[in-house]
Write a protein that holds these residues in place. Sequence first.
Motif, PDB file in Angstrom:
ATOM      1  N   ASP A  36       0.794  -1.242   0.000  1.00 23.08           N
ATOM      2  CA  ASP A  36       0.000   0.000   0.000  1.00 23.08           C
ATOM      3  C   ASP A  36       0.820   1.283   0.000  1.00 23.08           C
ATOM      4  O   ASP A  36       0.324   2.336   0.421  1.00 23.08           O
ATOM      5  N   VAL A  38       2.254   4.711  -1.264  1.00 23.40           N
ATOM      6  CA  VAL A  38       1.864   5.733  -2.244  1.00 23.40           C
ATOM      7  C   VAL A  38       2.772   6.964  -2.188  1.00 23.40           C
ATOM      8  O   VAL A  38       2.951   7.654  -3.181  1.00 23.40           O
ATOM      9  N   SER A  39       3.332   7.232  -1.008  1.00 23.31           N
ATOM     10  CA  SER A  39       4.139   8.436  -0.804  1.00 23.31           C
ATOM     11  C   SER A  39       5.314   8.136   0.121  1.00 23.31           C
ATOM     12  O   SER A  39       5.297   7.145   0.851  1.00 23.31           O
ATOM     13  N   ILE A  63       0.723   1.272  -4.978  1.00 22.09           N
ATOM     14  CA  ILE A  63      -0.530   1.432  -5.733  1.00 22.09           C
ATOM     15  C   ILE A  63      -0.232   2.410  -6.883  1.00 22.09           C
ATOM     16  O   ILE A  63      -0.099   3.616  -6.656  1.00 22.09           O
ATOM     17  N   LYS A  65      -1.697   3.898  -9.387  1.00 18.67           N
ATOM     18  CA  LYS A  65      -2.513   5.080  -9.711  1.00 18.67           C
ATOM     19  C   LYS A  65      -2.309   6.219  -8.717  1.00 18.67           C
ATOM     20  O   LYS A  65      -2.397   7.388  -9.075  1.00 18.67           O
ATOM     21  N   MET A  66      -2.046   5.857  -7.468  1.00 14.50           N
ATOM     22  CA  MET A  66      -1.937   6.887  -6.431  1.00 14.50           C
ATOM     23  C   MET A  66      -0.511   7.322  -6.129  1.00 14.50           C
ATOM     24  O   MET A  66      -0.309   8.308  -5.420  1.00 14.50           O
ATOM     25  N   ASP A  68       3.149   8.860  -5.862  1.00 14.22           N
ATOM     26  CA  ASP A  68       3.640  10.196  -6.233  1.00 14.22           C
ATOM     27  C   ASP A  68       5.166  10.228  -6.378  1.00 14.22           C
ATOM     28  O   ASP A  68       5.851   9.244  -6.130  1.00 14.22           O
ATOM     29  N   ALA A  89      -5.350   0.533  -8.953  1.00 20.38           N
ATOM     30  CA  ALA A  89      -5.897   1.611  -8.130  1.00 20.38           C
ATOM     31  C   ALA A  89      -6.371   1.107  -6.757  1.00 20.38           C
ATOM     32  O   ALA A  89      -6.889   1.882  -5.958  1.00 20.38           O
ATOM     33  N   HIS A  90      -6.191  -0.183  -6.504  1.00 24.62           N
ATOM     34  CA  HIS A  90      -6.642  -0.804  -5.248  1.00 24.62           C
ATOM     35  C   HIS A  90      -8.160  -0.589  -5.058  1.00 24.62           C
ATOM     36  O   HIS A  90      -8.640  -0.204  -3.991  1.00 24.62           O
TER      37      HIS A  90
END
Length: 256
Positions: A36, A38-39, A63, A65-66, A68, A89-90
């Motif tokens: 999970d 994403v950042s 993930i 799509k999310m 960064d 995109a989970h």
Amino acid sequence: MTQKSNQSAAFQKLNDEIDFWRAEDRKVRFFLRDDDAVSDTPPLRKLVELSKRSDTPILLAIIPKMADKSLAKLVQETPLVTPAAHGYAHISHTPQGYKPCELDRFRPLEVVIEEMKAARAKLAGLVGEGISALLVPPWNRIHEEIIPHVGDAGFAGISAKGWQRDPTPVPMVNVHMDIIHWSGGVTGRDREWIYLNLAENLEAARKSGWKPVGILTHHLVHDDRAWDSLEAIFEIAKQCEAKWIAADDLLAERQA
Ligand SMILES: [Zn+2]
């Protein structure tokens, strides 16, 4: 491992299991997957610092799509981290009453394949070279109909959860032990559970041909107990001179 009289039954069971490995001159092997991402966040930094201390490679399930640019930077700066596509995109596409699944049989197959391709492309576009050949299905779930087609999207294997009994159309590099107790309030497992679960998984690993055991973490939800669970695993690994291995090296082993 040394044994003290005040140790718990779970710890004793783990020691006994490790003795089986020792007696056969087998090295315990672990791999670490974290899901999970994403950042770049303080918990992810903490995980990376912990893994550096014991030179542990991380299969980081991102993930796509999310994700960064801050995450891309962290990944690029950290050779121990191998980024992997954690679905796209989970998002679950199953109807009500079914368990959540993004790699699902309810949408047309071509749509799911295109999405898997997009996941790989998005991740590669973000972090560049060196993404994992493993697809990490959200919720560790991929419908059987999809499994033979992950290769169409450029993946060479899958990392889900559990011991695989039957042969699969593509190699699986699964995790076996999740340090989070999801149904118990999303909290870390305590040390007793960790010892017992490690003993059980090492037994399963031994009985399926001295296989490696995969550990699953979710840095974003770790409470103090989860961090302690992970520390406990690193301690055990050190004590039994286990080898931490990169998931993609395990995949290569399966393919050989
Ligand atoms: Zn996930």
